[in-house]
Design a protein around this motif. Structure first.
Motif, PDB file in Angstrom:
ATOM      1  N   ALA A  16       0.819  -1.102  -0.008  1.00 13.22           N
ATOM      2  CA  ALA A  16      -0.096  -0.016   0.099  1.00 13.22           C
ATOM      3  C   ALA A  16       0.848   1.127  -0.026  1.00 13.22           C
ATOM      4  N   ARG A  19       1.802   1.867  -3.194  1.00 16.37           N
ATOM      5  CA  ARG A  19       0.677   1.668  -4.251  1.00 16.37           C
ATOM      6  C   ARG A  19       0.800   0.950  -5.286  1.00 16.37           C
ATOM      7  N   PHE A  51      -3.310  -2.008  -4.054  1.00 21.08           N
ATOM      8  CA  PHE A  51      -2.971  -1.672  -2.823  1.00 21.08           C
ATOM      9  C   PHE A  51      -3.133  -0.140  -2.738  1.00 21.08           C
ATOM     10  N   ASP A  52      -3.748   0.508  -1.572  1.00 20.65           N
ATOM     11  CA  ASP A  52      -3.638   1.886  -1.658  1.00 20.65           C
ATOM     12  C   ASP A  52      -3.982   2.227  -0.153  1.00 20.65           C
ATOM     13  N   LYS A  59      -4.855   1.154   5.209  1.00 22.26           N
ATOM     14  CA  LYS A  59      -4.425   0.444   3.980  1.00 22.26           C
ATOM     15  C   LYS A  59      -5.493  -0.418   3.434  1.00 22.26           C
ATOM     16  N   SER A  91      -9.202  -4.511   4.114  1.00 26.60           N
ATOM     17  CA  SER A  91      -8.185  -3.791   4.834  1.00 26.60           C
ATOM     18  C   SER A  91      -7.782  -4.820   5.471  1.00 26.60           C
TER      19      SER A  91
END
Length: 176
Positions: A16, A19, A51-52, A59, A91
């Motif tokens: 995350a 990214r 993933f962010d 996350k 998450s």
């Protein structure tokens, strides 16, 4: 662009932060639980993951997966191909106590002792849950048409005496 095999596990926190995006496949032979829940897996599962970090600083793993499987029709008992496609948002959490802190839009993904989540298990779970509870062909494709379906005859109710009739007789005898 050629799709590559996805890693089995991944560190969601590091991914995350970077990214990362994954666009790959999970091979048919790895989808053992889906194969057990169906009549067989036809194709590799195509998976896209992103993933962010969301606006709250959580996350997240956003993605979709699709696979073709054979299911058994519950009307004619013949196998038929079914395209299963799902979208999900997870998450990562370290323990069950953190689950209550997540927004409703996110599903919890428990991380293991190494701080990683098992992508294969996560994606297989999503695909299995997306399978229909009662698998059937479309009526036009099924060998058994709606006119030919017989569900049995309803037997007539037994004409047994009312079990409370004895109480009625007792009440009348006490009144006399």
């Amino acid at each position: 662009m050629q799709k590559v095999k996805l890693p089995l596990t991944v560190d969601p926190f590091r991914s995350a932060q970077k990214r990362l995006d994954y666009d790959g496949i999970i091979a048919v032979k790895q989808l053992e639980r889906i194969a057990e829940a169906t009549e067989g897996v036809i194709s590799d599962a195509e998976v896209k993951l992103s993933f962010d970090i969301d606006a709250q600083g959580l996350k997240i793993v956003r993605g979709n997966a699709k696979v073709d499987v054979n299911l058994e029709c519950q009307r004619c008992w013949k196998a038929f191909p079914y395209h299963c496609e799902v979208e999900f948002i997870y998450s990562p959490v370290f323990n069950e106590d953190q689950v209550g802190n997540l927004p409703d839009a996110y599903e919890p993904a428990l991380v293991d002792e190494n701080g990683e989540i098992n992508l294969l298990q996560l994606i297989e779970d999503e695909l299995i849950v997306a399978l229909p509870q009662v698998a059937m062909h479309d009526e036009v494709d099924c060998e058994v048409d709606s006119d030919g379906m017989v569900f049995g005859e309803i037997p007539l109710a037994d004409e047994r005496p009312n079990p409370f009739a004895v109480l009625k007789n007792l009440k009348q005898s006490n009144e006399e």
